[in-house]
Design an enzyme around this catalytic site. Structure first.
Site, short mmCIF file in Angstrom:
data_model
loop_
_atom_site.label_atom_id
_atom_site.label_comp_id
_atom_site.label_asym_id
_atom_site.label_seq_id
_atom_site.Cartn_x
_atom_site.Cartn_y
_atom_site.Cartn_z
N GLY A 13 -2.75 -17.83 13.22
CA GLY A 13 -3.36 -18.19 11.93
C GLY A 13 -3.39 -17.00 10.97
N LYS A 15 -2.35 -14.74 8.27
CA LYS A 15 -1.42 -14.98 7.16
C LYS A 15 -1.59 -13.84 6.15
CE LYS A 15 -0.46 -18.41 3.58
NZ LYS A 15 -0.93 -19.61 2.90
N PRO A 17 0.09 -11.81 2.63
CA PRO A 17 1.09 -11.79 1.56
C PRO A 17 2.10 -10.65 1.80
CG PRO A 17 -1.13 -11.90 0.63
CD PRO A 17 -1.28 -11.58 2.09
N THR A 23 -2.61 1.55 -3.38
CA THR A 23 -3.51 2.20 -4.34
C THR A 23 -3.76 3.67 -4.06
OG1 THR A 23 -5.50 1.56 -3.11
CG2 THR A 23 -4.70 -0.01 -4.78
N ASP A 47 -3.97 -2.94 -0.96
CA ASP A 47 -4.10 -2.01 0.16
C ASP A 47 -4.91 -0.79 -0.30
OD1 ASP A 47 -3.00 -1.18 2.96
OD2 ASP A 47 -2.77 0.59 1.68
N TYR A 52 -9.28 6.79 0.22
CA TYR A 52 -8.65 6.85 -1.11
C TYR A 52 -9.71 7.02 -2.22
CZ TYR A 52 -4.47 4.93 1.27
OH TYR A 52 -3.41 4.71 2.13
N LYS A 81 -9.17 0.74 5.40
CA LYS A 81 -8.89 1.52 6.62
C LYS A 81 -10.06 2.44 6.92
CE LYS A 81 -4.15 1.67 4.89
NZ LYS A 81 -4.21 2.07 3.46
N HIS A 114 -7.04 4.05 10.41
CA HIS A 114 -6.08 4.70 9.50
C HIS A 114 -5.07 5.59 10.25
CE1 HIS A 114 -5.74 6.06 5.03
NE2 HIS A 114 -4.57 6.08 5.61
N ASN A 166 -0.23 4.19 11.74
CA ASN A 166 0.26 5.49 12.23
C ASN A 166 0.07 5.64 13.75
OD1 ASN A 166 0.97 6.59 9.55
ND2 ASN A 166 -1.23 6.50 9.19
N LYS A 266 3.33 1.02 -4.62
CA LYS A 266 2.34 1.45 -5.61
C LYS A 266 3.05 1.85 -6.90
CE LYS A 266 0.50 5.09 -7.86
NZ LYS A 266 1.23 6.15 -8.60
N SER A 267 2.53 1.37 -8.01
CA SER A 267 2.98 1.91 -9.29
C SER A 267 1.86 1.76 -10.29
CB SER A 267 4.23 1.20 -9.81
OG SER A 267 4.57 1.77 -11.07
N ASN A 276 8.84 -4.37 -8.99
CA ASN A 276 8.61 -4.40 -7.53
C ASN A 276 8.24 -5.80 -7.03
OD1 ASN A 276 9.13 -1.68 -7.59
ND2 ASN A 276 6.99 -1.05 -7.49
N1 LIG Z 1 -1.46 3.97 6.23
C1 LIG Z 1 -1.11 5.13 5.71
O1 LIG Z 1 -1.27 6.19 6.34
C2 LIG Z 1 -0.50 5.17 4.37
C3 LIG Z 1 -0.59 4.07 3.53
N2 LIG Z 1 -0.05 4.10 2.27
C4 LIG Z 1 -0.20 2.90 1.41
O2 LIG Z 1 1.08 2.48 0.99
C5 LIG Z 1 1.16 2.49 -0.42
C6 LIG Z 1 2.58 2.78 -0.85
O3 LIG Z 1 2.94 4.08 -0.48
P1 LIG Z 1 3.39 5.13 -1.59
O4 LIG Z 1 3.47 6.48 -1.10
O5 LIG Z 1 2.50 4.88 -2.76
O6 LIG Z 1 4.89 4.75 -1.70
P2 LIG Z 1 5.96 4.11 -2.60
O7 LIG Z 1 7.18 4.27 -1.77
O8 LIG Z 1 5.58 2.76 -3.12
O9 LIG Z 1 6.05 5.11 -3.82
C7 LIG Z 1 5.14 5.14 -4.87
C8 LIG Z 1 5.74 6.02 -5.94
O10 LIG Z 1 6.94 5.44 -6.44
C9 LIG Z 1 6.92 5.29 -7.84
N3 LIG Z 1 7.48 3.95 -8.09
C10 LIG Z 1 6.93 2.77 -7.81
N4 LIG Z 1 7.76 1.76 -8.10
C11 LIG Z 1 8.88 2.32 -8.58
C12 LIG Z 1 10.10 1.80 -9.03
N5 LIG Z 1 10.33 0.48 -9.05
N6 LIG Z 1 11.06 2.66 -9.43
C13 LIG Z 1 10.84 3.99 -9.43
N7 LIG Z 1 9.69 4.55 -9.00
C14 LIG Z 1 8.72 3.73 -8.59
C15 LIG Z 1 5.46 5.38 -8.23
O11 LIG Z 1 5.33 6.04 -9.46
P3 LIG Z 1 4.49 5.40 -10.68
O12 LIG Z 1 3.12 5.07 -10.16
O13 LIG Z 1 4.51 6.47 -11.70
O14 LIG Z 1 5.26 4.18 -11.08
C16 LIG Z 1 4.85 6.24 -7.13
O15 LIG Z 1 4.94 7.59 -7.47
C17 LIG Z 1 0.10 3.51 -0.83
O16 LIG Z 1 -0.26 3.42 -2.19
C18 LIG Z 1 -0.99 3.19 0.14
O17 LIG Z 1 -1.71 2.04 -0.28
C19 LIG Z 1 0.67 5.20 1.86
C20 LIG Z 1 0.78 6.31 2.65
C21 LIG Z 1 0.19 6.39 3.96
O1 LIG Z 2 -2.83 6.72 3.52
C1 LIG Z 2 -2.61 7.89 3.38
C2 LIG Z 2 -2.13 8.46 2.13
O2 LIG Z 2 -1.82 9.81 2.19
C3 LIG Z 2 -2.73 10.62 2.85
C4 LIG Z 2 -2.46 12.07 2.62
O3 LIG Z 2 -1.22 12.48 3.12
C5 LIG Z 2 -2.72 10.22 4.29
O4 LIG Z 2 -3.76 10.83 4.95
C6 LIG Z 2 -2.92 8.78 4.46
O5 LIG Z 2 -2.37 8.32 5.66
#
Ligand SMILES: NC(=O)C1=CN([C@@H]2O[C@H](COP(=O)(O)OP(=O)(O)OC[C@H]3O[C@@H](n4cnc5c(N)ncnc54)[C@H](OP(=O)(O)O)[C@@H]3O)[C@@H](O)[C@H]2O)C=CC1
Ligand SMILES: O=C1CO[C@H](CO)[C@@H](O)[C@@H]1O
Length: 318
Positions: A13, A15, A17, A23, A47, A52, A81, A114, A166, A266-267, A276
């Protein structure tokens, strides 16, 4: 061309997106504008994480949208997380409750551990405790006890689903063996340079959904070095993008969602938030997918050097 599913669903169950709005590094008004626009466009999965430090702003956007009738809580999927300082049983309960309060929500759709690497909890909210040499103060917690706290949160109706982030397959297996409520999601770094087939195989065997963070190679990560190639500029990716009439980011996201993975992007730029989201109604060809498969080279952008001395840190894929 066939498209990809907008939701991934398990027999249990669960589900989720397929497209998540990441963020990390988004704060204040920039966060509120970006998230509000993402929700306007149809993103339904957010997320975040206690660490954060942006959950209150996210909570404001969600409450405003729900109050104004633009969004139903049941249509939204919110992941948070529990950070490394909160892995002890009672601290994990506290962390989840803080997230709920910050987000102004009655329940979370998904709560993740996390990281498996603990750090000292000083009791004052410090997330990255440092010793006098500036090194992160690591601590060992029993992850099975953390999981028991997660199960209690589910039983109390505060969290709907639980998972890890991780973690290696071996670490997930340790949880799996004693869990009454099994992990339904594993969040990990995954993109064309780190394709994670070993963990994919493990997760498929267990019926666990994988979520890819840094799916386009985290181009905005502030501490990038020469070890961090620009995946968006990879000639294979850019030439496929050209052939498909799509952007490099869209190609990379489509590749992962075709593998039945959640992608968290993230953007803060409206055009990129929209770009995206346009990854569902088309598919890469088999030839394109094979070419991207060849890019796998074990390059990790989130290396967690601060945790390298922790006994739970491993050379195995995570
Ligand atoms: N569990 C964990 O340990 C972790 C979880 N995360 C989660 O995952 C999410 C995504 O990871 P993140 O590192 O943000 O990775 P992404 O690979 O999504 O990269 C984000 C970066 O890419 C740029 N970007 C976004 N879309 C585009 C596009 N279409 N073309 C060109 N550049 C683009 C953004 O810039 P701009 O904003 O200027 O557009 C930003 O700097 C995080 O925000 C977080 O929520 C991330 C890291 C670790
Ligand atoms: O979600 C995350 C984003 O980046 C952080 C800093 O490197 C990490 O700690 C984390 O896993």
């Amino acid at each position: 061309m066939s498209g990809a599913a907008r939701y991934l669903v398990l027999n249990s169950g669960f589900k989720i997106p397929t497209l998540g709005f990441g963020t990390y590094l988004l704060q204040g008004d920039a966060l509120k504008c970006a998230l509000d626009y993402a929700l306007f466009l149809g993103y339904r999965h957010i997320d975040t994480a206690l660490s954060y430090q942006n959950e209150s702003a996210i909570g404001e956007v969600i409450s405003d949208r729900i109050r104004s009738g633009k969004l139903c809580r049941k249509d939204l999927f919110v992941t948070s997380k529990v950070p490394s300082a909160y892995l002890a049983y009672h601290a994990a309960l506290d962390s989840a409750k803080m997230s709920l309060e910050n987000l102004k929500l009655k329940y979370l759709d998904l709560l993740l551990i996390h990281h498996p690497w603990g750090v000292v909890n000083r009791g004052d909210g410090t997330l990255k405790p440092l010793d006098r040499n500036g090194k992160r103060q690591l601590a060992i917690y029993n992850l099975n006890e953390t999981w028991q706290a997660f199960e209690l949160l589910v039983n109390q109706g505060l969290v709907n689903n639980i998972g890890v982030s991780n973690f290696t397959a071996r670490q997930i297996e340790r949880i799996w063996k004693t869990a009454t409520i099994k992990p339904s999601n594993v969040q990990l770094e995954c993109h064309a340079y780190l394709q994670q087939y070993e963990l994919e195989q493990y997760c498929q065997g267990k019926n666990v959904i994988m979520s890819a963070y840094a799916p386009i190679g985290a181009p905005g990560k502030p501490d990038r070095t020469e070890k961090d190639p620009d995946l968006l500029q990879d000639p294979v990716v850019t030439s496929i993008a050209c052939e498909c009439g799509k952007s490099p980011a869209q190609v990379l996201l489509n590749f992962l969602i075709q593998r039945k993975m959640v992608v968290i992007t993230k953007s803060e730029r409206p055009d990129k938030i929209q770009e995206n989201a346009d990854v569902f109604d088309w598919s890469l060809t088999s030839k394109h997918k094979l070419a991207i498969k060849d890019l796998d080279k074990n390059i990790r952008f989130f290396r967690f050097e601060w945790a390298a001395c922790h006994p739970e840190f491993s050379d195995e894929p995570f």
